[in-house]
Write a protein that holds these residues in place. Structure first.
Motif, PDB file in Angstrom:
ATOM      1  N   TYR A 219       0.848  -1.196   0.000  1.00 27.91           N
ATOM      2  CA  TYR A 219       0.000   0.000   0.000  1.00 27.91           C
ATOM      3  C   TYR A 219       0.882   1.244   0.000  1.00 27.91           C
ATOM      4  CZ  TYR A 219      -3.090   3.579   1.939  1.00 27.91           C
ATOM      5  OH  TYR A 219      -3.785   4.746   2.154  1.00 27.91           O
ATOM      6  N   ASP A 220       0.526   2.234  -0.793  1.00 24.41           N
ATOM      7  CA  ASP A 220       1.249   3.502  -0.815  1.00 24.41           C
ATOM      8  C   ASP A 220       0.355   4.605  -0.236  1.00 24.41           C
ATOM      9  OD1 ASP A 220       3.331   5.244  -1.258  1.00 24.41           O
ATOM     10  OD2 ASP A 220       3.129   5.300  -3.426  1.00 24.41           O
ATOM     11  N   PHE A 221      -0.778   4.880  -0.881  1.00 19.61           N
ATOM     12  CA  PHE A 221      -1.749   5.855  -0.383  1.00 19.61           C
ATOM     13  C   PHE A 221      -3.059   5.662  -1.137  1.00 19.61           C
ATOM     14  CE2 PHE A 221       0.294   7.920  -3.947  1.00 19.61           C
ATOM     15  CZ  PHE A 221      -0.704   8.660  -4.567  1.00 19.61           C
ATOM     16  N   HIS A 222      -4.086   6.390  -0.736  1.00 17.88           N
ATOM     17  CA  HIS A 222      -5.362   6.298  -1.446  1.00 17.88           C
ATOM     18  C   HIS A 222      -5.952   7.691  -1.636  1.00 17.88           C
ATOM     19  CE1 HIS A 222      -6.751   6.308   2.761  1.00 17.88           C
ATOM     20  NE2 HIS A 222      -7.855   6.868   2.290  1.00 17.88           N
ATOM     21  N   ASN A 223      -6.922   7.757  -2.549  1.00 15.59           N
ATOM     22  CA  ASN A 223      -7.568   9.017  -2.882  1.00 15.59           C
ATOM     23  C   ASN A 223      -9.033   8.726  -3.194  1.00 15.59           C
ATOM     24  OD1 ASN A 223      -7.692  11.765  -3.461  1.00 15.59           O
ATOM     25  ND2 ASN A 223      -7.305  11.424  -5.633  1.00 15.59           N
ATOM     26  N   LEU A 224      -9.912   9.554  -2.683  1.00 11.07           N
ATOM     27  CA  LEU A 224     -11.335   9.422  -2.976  1.00 11.07           C
ATOM     28  C   LEU A 224     -11.694  10.471  -4.018  1.00 11.07           C
ATOM     29  CD1 LEU A 224     -14.013   8.028  -2.349  1.00 11.07           C
ATOM     30  CD2 LEU A 224     -14.369   9.716  -0.533  1.00 11.07           C
ATOM     31  N   ASP A 225     -12.053  10.020  -5.204  1.00  8.19           N
ATOM     32  CA  ASP A 225     -12.397  10.918  -6.307  1.00  8.19           C
ATOM     33  C   ASP A 225     -13.911  11.027  -6.438  1.00  8.19           C
ATOM     34  OD1 ASP A 225      -9.741  11.312  -6.997  1.00  8.19           O
ATOM     35  OD2 ASP A 225      -9.738   9.697  -8.468  1.00  8.19           O
ATOM     36  N   HIS A 226     -14.374  12.204  -6.784  1.00  5.15           N
ATOM     37  CA  HIS A 226     -15.787  12.448  -7.071  1.00  5.15           C
ATOM     38  C   HIS A 226     -15.884  12.950  -8.508  1.00  5.15           C
ATOM     39  CE1 HIS A 226     -15.524  12.693  -2.695  1.00  5.15           C
ATOM     40  NE2 HIS A 226     -16.783  12.303  -2.696  1.00  5.15           N
ATOM     41  N   TYR A 227     -16.869  12.468  -9.220  1.00  2.00           N
ATOM     42  CA  TYR A 227     -17.035  12.885 -10.606  1.00  2.00           C
ATOM     43  C   TYR A 227     -18.514  12.858 -10.984  1.00  2.00           C
ATOM     44  CZ  TYR A 227     -17.110   7.816 -11.361  1.00  2.00           C
ATOM     45  OH  TYR A 227     -17.410   6.479 -11.285  1.00  2.00           O
ATOM     46  N   LEU A 228     -18.832  13.569 -12.031  1.00  3.22           N
ATOM     47  CA  LEU A 228     -20.194  13.666 -12.528  1.00  3.22           C
ATOM     48  C   LEU A 228     -20.324  12.778 -13.766  1.00  3.22           C
ATOM     49  CD1 LEU A 228     -22.891  15.166 -12.129  1.00  3.22           C
ATOM     50  CD2 LEU A 228     -22.036  16.910 -13.703  1.00  3.22           C
ATOM     51  N   GLU A 229     -21.280  11.868 -13.729  1.00  2.00           N
ATOM     52  CA  GLU A 229     -21.514  10.962 -14.865  1.00  2.00           C
ATOM     53  C   GLU A 229     -23.008  10.914 -15.148  1.00  2.00           C
ATOM     54  OE1 GLU A 229     -21.307   6.321 -14.935  1.00  2.00           O
ATOM     55  OE2 GLU A 229     -19.300   7.088 -15.379  1.00  2.00           O
ATOM     56  N   ASP A 230     -23.396  11.331 -16.331  1.00  2.00           N
ATOM     57  CA  ASP A 230     -24.809  11.363 -16.736  1.00  2.00           C
ATOM     58  C   ASP A 230     -25.672  12.125 -15.730  1.00  2.00           C
ATOM     59  OD1 ASP A 230     -24.252   9.846 -19.023  1.00  2.00           O
ATOM     60  OD2 ASP A 230     -24.461   7.965 -17.918  1.00  2.00           O
ATOM     61  N   GLY A 231     -25.157  13.237 -15.216  1.00  2.00           N
ATOM     62  CA  GLY A 231     -25.914  14.071 -14.296  1.00  2.00           C
ATOM     63  C   GLY A 231     -25.959  13.565 -12.864  1.00  2.00           C
ATOM     64  N   VAL A 232     -25.224  12.496 -12.563  1.00  2.00           N
ATOM     65  CA  VAL A 232     -25.211  11.913 -11.217  1.00  2.00           C
ATOM     66  C   VAL A 232     -23.792  11.974 -10.663  1.00  2.00           C
ATOM     67  CG1 VAL A 232     -25.611   9.795  -9.886  1.00  2.00           C
ATOM     68  CG2 VAL A 232     -27.101  10.347 -11.810  1.00  2.00           C
ATOM     69  N   TYR A 233     -23.657  12.474  -9.428  1.00  2.00           N
ATOM     70  CA  TYR A 233     -22.344  12.484  -8.785  1.00  2.00           C
ATOM     71  C   TYR A 233     -22.011  11.092  -8.282  1.00  2.00           C
ATOM     72  CZ  TYR A 233     -21.926  17.502  -9.011  1.00  2.00           C
ATOM     73  OH  TYR A 233     -21.804  18.787  -9.472  1.00  2.00           O
ATOM     74  N   ARG A 234     -20.799  10.644  -8.572  1.00  2.00           N
ATOM     75  CA  ARG A 234     -20.338   9.314  -8.178  1.00  2.00           C
ATOM     76  C   ARG A 234     -19.021   9.446  -7.428  1.00  2.00           C
ATOM     77  NH1 ARG A 234     -23.799   5.809 -10.347  1.00  2.00           N
ATOM     78  NH2 ARG A 234     -24.735   6.311 -12.345  1.00  2.00           N
ATOM     79  N   GLN A 235     -18.705   8.409  -6.656  1.00  2.11           N
ATOM     80  CA  GLN A 235     -17.450   8.346  -5.919  1.00  2.11           C
ATOM     81  C   GLN A 235     -16.644   7.166  -6.414  1.00  2.11           C
ATOM     82  OE1 GLN A 235     -18.847   7.843  -1.916  1.00  2.11           O
ATOM     83  NE2 GLN A 235     -18.601  10.003  -1.469  1.00  2.11           N
ATOM     84  N   GLU A 236     -15.334   7.321  -6.343  1.00  4.58           N
ATOM     85  CA  GLU A 236     -14.429   6.256  -6.766  1.00  4.58           C
ATOM     86  C   GLU A 236     -13.211   6.295  -5.850  1.00  4.58           C
ATOM     87  OE1 GLU A 236     -13.625   5.214 -11.074  1.00  4.58           O
ATOM     88  OE2 GLU A 236     -12.030   6.619 -10.592  1.00  4.58           O
ATOM     89  N   LEU A 237     -12.906   5.166  -5.233  1.00  2.18           N
ATOM     90  CA  LEU A 237     -11.751   5.060  -4.372  1.00  2.18           C
ATOM     91  C   LEU A 237     -10.595   4.537  -5.202  1.00  2.18           C
ATOM     92  CD1 LEU A 237     -10.456   5.107  -1.530  1.00  2.18           C
ATOM     93  CD2 LEU A 237     -11.215   2.739  -1.282  1.00  2.18           C
ATOM     94  N   VAL A 238      -9.499   5.284  -5.236  1.00  3.34           N
ATOM     95  CA  VAL A 238      -8.298   4.861  -5.966  1.00  3.34           C
ATOM     96  C   VAL A 238      -7.237   4.512  -4.929  1.00  3.34           C
ATOM     97  CG1 VAL A 238      -6.565   5.468  -7.695  1.00  3.34           C
ATOM     98  CG2 VAL A 238      -8.895   6.399  -7.870  1.00  3.34           C
ATOM     99  N   ILE A 239      -6.766   3.273  -4.962  1.00  8.10           N
ATOM    100  CA  ILE A 239      -5.750   2.783  -4.033  1.00  8.10           C
ATOM    101  C   ILE A 239      -4.442   2.627  -4.808  1.00  8.10           C
ATOM    102  CG2 ILE A 239      -5.052   0.916  -2.495  1.00  8.10           C
ATOM    103  CD1 ILE A 239      -8.062   0.363  -2.066  1.00  8.10           C
ATOM    104  N   TYR A 240      -3.423   3.362  -4.370  1.00  7.32           N
ATOM    105  CA  TYR A 240      -2.135   3.336  -5.048  1.00  7.32           C
ATOM    106  C   TYR A 240      -1.205   2.342  -4.360  1.00  7.32           C
ATOM    107  CZ  TYR A 240      -3.737   7.448  -7.482  1.00  7.32           C
ATOM    108  OH  TYR A 240      -4.460   8.314  -8.278  1.00  7.32           O
ATOM    109  N   LEU A 241      -0.547   1.532  -5.166  1.00  8.37           N
ATOM    110  CA  LEU A 241       0.336   0.473  -4.680  1.00  8.37           C
ATOM    111  C   LEU A 241       1.741   0.682  -5.177  1.00  8.37           C
ATOM    112  CD1 LEU A 241      -2.029  -2.498  -5.585  1.00  8.37           C
ATOM    113  CD2 LEU A 241      -1.799  -1.389  -3.337  1.00  8.37           C
ATOM    114  N   LYS A 242       2.716   0.259  -4.372  1.00  2.16           N
ATOM    115  CA  LYS A 242       4.118   0.350  -4.815  1.00  2.16           C
ATOM    116  C   LYS A 242       4.749  -1.021  -4.797  1.00  2.16           C
ATOM    117  CE  LYS A 242       5.345   1.761  -0.184  1.00  2.16           C
ATOM    118  NZ  LYS A 242       5.953   2.677   0.703  1.00  2.16           N
TER     119      LYS A 242
END
Length: 66
Positions: free
Chosen positions: A43-66
């Motif tokens: 595990y290195d770190f993680h980031n919680l991204d928010h984005y708009l898709e088809d008019g709906v806000y969504r969340q995506e967890l990105v886990i960075y590995l080394k």
């Protein structure tokens, strides 16, 4: 929630999955290693991204590995 595993050094996406237990998943990956059939990483770190898709806000967890 959509979860993506990415290699920190290259930005390569290793795996994409959906999880309803994000807290449990984060606790698990922050252990000694994360092992996939094609390799082991740390595990290195993680980031919680928010984005708009088809008019709906969504969340995506990105886990960075080394």
């Amino acid at each position: 929630m959509n979860v993506i595993f990415v290699l920190t050094t290259t930005g390569e996406e290793v795996l994409e999955m959906v999880s309803t237990d994000v807290a449990g998943l984060l606790a698990a990956v922050q252990g000694e290693s994360v092992t996939f059939p094609f390799g082991s990483y740390s595990y290195d770190f993680h980031n919680l991204d928010h984005y708009l898709e088809d008019g709906v806000y969504r969340q995506e967890l990105v886990i960075y590995l080394k």
